[in-house]
Enzyme design. Structure first.
Site, PDB file in Angstrom:
ATOM      1  N   LYS A 139       5.047  -5.160 -10.024  1.00 36.00           N
ATOM      2  CA  LYS A 139       5.301  -6.097  -9.352  1.00 36.00           C
ATOM      3  C   LYS A 139       3.152  -6.134  -8.884  1.00 36.00           C
ATOM      4  CE  LYS A 139       5.140  -6.815  -5.439  1.00 36.00           C
ATOM      5  NZ  LYS A 139       4.184  -7.327  -4.341  1.00 36.00           N
ATOM      6  N   GLU A 186      -1.531   5.895  -4.190  1.00 36.10           N
ATOM      7  CA  GLU A 186      -2.567   6.554  -3.618  1.00 36.10           C
ATOM      8  C   GLU A 186      -2.572   5.398  -2.687  1.00 36.10           C
ATOM      9  OE1 GLU A 186      -5.759   4.561  -4.789  1.00 36.10           O
ATOM     10  OE2 GLU A 186      -6.548   5.473  -2.923  1.00 36.10           O
ATOM     11  N   CYS A 230      -9.752   1.256  -2.036  1.00 37.83           N
ATOM     12  CA  CYS A 230      -9.889   2.709  -1.303  1.00 37.83           C
ATOM     13  C   CYS A 230     -11.396   4.252  -1.150  1.00 37.83           C
ATOM     14  CB  CYS A 230      -8.461   3.687  -2.045  1.00 37.83           C
ATOM     15  SG  CYS A 230      -8.984   3.139  -3.631  1.00 37.83           S
ATOM     16  N   GLU A 264      -8.353   3.507   8.184  1.00 36.90           N
ATOM     17  CA  GLU A 264      -8.926   2.621   7.727  1.00 36.90           C
ATOM     18  C   GLU A 264      -8.747   1.203   8.076  1.00 36.90           C
ATOM     19  OE1 GLU A 264      -6.149   2.058   3.711  1.00 36.90           O
ATOM     20  OE2 GLU A 264      -8.018   2.568   2.955  1.00 36.90           O
TER      21      GLU A 264
END
Ligand code: NDP
Length: 492
Positions: A174, A249, A283, A384
């Site tokens: 997905k 992650e 990331c 973030e």
């Protein structure tokens, strides 16, 4: 205009859903690549069932034969590297150079995993008893759900699909809703490489519906996810209730520490590369520069000069150094942090606004931004942002730099700039990140090296490298007694 199709039981078919969303080039919103139909829960369920059905035959296909198919996929990716890189740039916005790099990473990972298919070894363990021994086997879980984000829409899927398939699992993939075109191409490549029907299934659809149905299905025995903490933690909770393996992650707030003896040219270039490369949408992007006060003025001046010099534009143009933000919602989210930082008292040195000018009018461009005099309690130092935004935190010395660098819930990547070997090794010992770099950017990694984070960044085994197959296999322990006699007493 193209409507992207699902791939289930070896057949490409359009979803029956009436809910759709367009796939739009973030550098030029007049350029629509295609339409995604947001698959229904029934369609997602059918994909899991197809994977479950294909499992028995795939698990008994010898691992090197599975590896050969993945090796063929690597070669096919190589053959269509340029086309795929262009599609990636058009769909996600990164520069063509960055897209080519991403493709190469995907090829390298697939090659590495193909090789691992010949090394799915267990161990043989001697027994305390004569004519006895034990050994271990590595076996697949069954159906694995692979849920991926938009920021590396080729490399991340490949670094999950390749080890999952080599290990003998079947997969429901997905991808992120806003990067369907590259997802379809990857699956086409694996199909062409020779995967049997049902071994790899693709479902395009929203995370909250199709994604939720897949990860919650009782036939799914493992979930590999990359994306935000909000979603990752939710999947972790759901999976824990079912006793299912999870690998997440998630976010990062990666620090670079710059000490007084650093090679300043190198530190500035590497920080700019880490903070503004891939438009900060990685990331492992550098989002905090923790700089010793005595060199902070020079660092801020030089890194801001570098940020101002970067050429923004459509990634397809060879001159472009920084592409757009991926979509309207991320654009709004990144810009909202400019106000948050200012309100919290950070000092804006450069950027802080949408980029305007020739060729930028129809895209989601944000000026590379530097905030100075950020303190660890400010939101811009803690959350973030996922855009081209660097926060500079000034510290008095190395000791304080370590404390500030570690003052984050995240623990993905970091780097240190110094030529003092003793401080390099103390930094390596004490920095709380899964990966760290010495005198180089926080970004970048190699296909044969483990990749992952600690603290709230990462759950489960590291991906890639020697750890690539750890998550996708489970251990079976076998005791063998060839005495032919009843065992006297017990084993302790
Ligand atoms: P999300 O975590 O929202 O999405 C990642 C993937 O999970 C997508 O495929 C998404 O589908 C899917 N998903 C969402 N909800 C569910 C659910 N309930 N069940 C199953 N699957 C689900 O990340 P975004 O891509 O929206 O990015 C948002 C933020 O995440 C970024 O701003 C950034 O901070 C962070 N991020 C971090 C990354 C990293 O590598 N650390 C990578 C990308 C993002 P859909 O696309 O349909 O929503």
């Amino acid at each position: 205009m193209q409507t992207y199709r699902n791939f289930v039981s070896g057949q490409w078919a359009e979803s029956a859903s009436q809910k759709t969303t367009d796939n739009v080039n973030p550098a030029d919103t007049d350029d629509t690549l295609g339409t995604v139909r947001l698959s229904t829960r029934d369609e997602a369920r059918a994909a899991v069932e197809s994977a479950a059905e294909a499992f028995r035959a795939w698990r008994s296909t010898p691992a090197p034969a599975r590896g050969r198919i993945v090796a063929r996929a690597a070669r096919l990716m190589e053959a269509s590297k340029e086309d795929l890189a262009r599609l990636l740039t058009r769909e996600e916005g990164k520069t063509l150079g960055e897209a080519r790099g991403e493709l190469q990473r995907a090829i390298n990972v697939a090659e590495f995993c193909a090789g691992e298919s010949r090394r799915m070894n267990g161990e043989t363990i001697p027994s305390e008893l004569p004519s006895n021994f034990a050994y271990t086997l590595r076996q697949p879980h069954g159906v694995v759900a692979v849920v991926t984000p938009w920021n590396f829409p080729v490399a991340i899927p490949v670094w999950k699909l390749a080890p999952a398939l080599v290990a003998g699992n079947t997969v429901v993939f997905k991808p992120a809703t806003n990067t369907p075109a590259t997802a379809v191409r990857i699956v086409e490549i694996f199909e062409e490489a020779g995967l049997p029907a049902g071994v790899l299934n693709l479902i395009l659809g929203s995370g909250s519906e199709a994604g939720d149905e897949i990860v919650g299905h009782r036939a799914v025995r493992a979930i590999s996810f990359t994306g935000s903490n909000g979603v990752g933690v939710k999947l972790y909770e759901q999976a824990a209730r079912r006793g299912v393996r999870v690998q997440c992650e998630m976010g990062g707030k990666n620090p670079v520490v710059i000490l007084e003896d650093a090679d300043m040219e190198l530190a500035v270039e590497s920080t700019a590369q880490g903070a503004f490369g891939s438009t900060g949408q990685r990331c492992t992007a550098t989002s905090r520069a923790v700089v010793v006060e005595s060199v902070a003025d020079e660092f801020v001046e030089r890194v801001a000069e570098r940020a101002r010099s970067l050429r923004l534009g459509n990634g397809i143009d060879a001159e472009t150094e920084v592409g757009p933000i991926v979509d309207a919602s991320q654009f709004k989210s990144v810009l909202s942090y400019m106000d948050v930082a200012r309100e919290d008292g950070a000092e804006l040195v450069c950027g802080g606004a949408p980029a305007v000018g020739a060729g930028l009018g129809k895209g989601y461009f944000v000026k590379p931004t530097v905030f100075d005099r950020v303190t660890p309690d400010m939101r811009i130092a803690r959350e973030e942002v996922f855009g081209p935004v660097l926060s500079v935190l000034r510290v008095k010395d190395f000791e304080e730099a370590l404390v500030v660098a570690n003052d984050s819930e995240f623990g993905l990547s970091s780097s240190v700039f110094t030529n003092d070997a003793a401080r390099v090794f103390r930094f390596v010992d004490e920095i709380e990140t899964g990966m760290t770099h010495v005198n180089s950017p926080t970004t970048g990694g190699e296909a044969h090296v483990p990749f992952g984070g600690i603290k709230s960044t990462g759950v489960g085994a590291f991906e890639q490298g020697s750890t690539a197959l750890d998550f996708y296999t489970e251990l079976k322990v076998v005791y063998v007694d060839y005495t032919g006699r009843k065992r006297e007493g017990n084993l302790y």
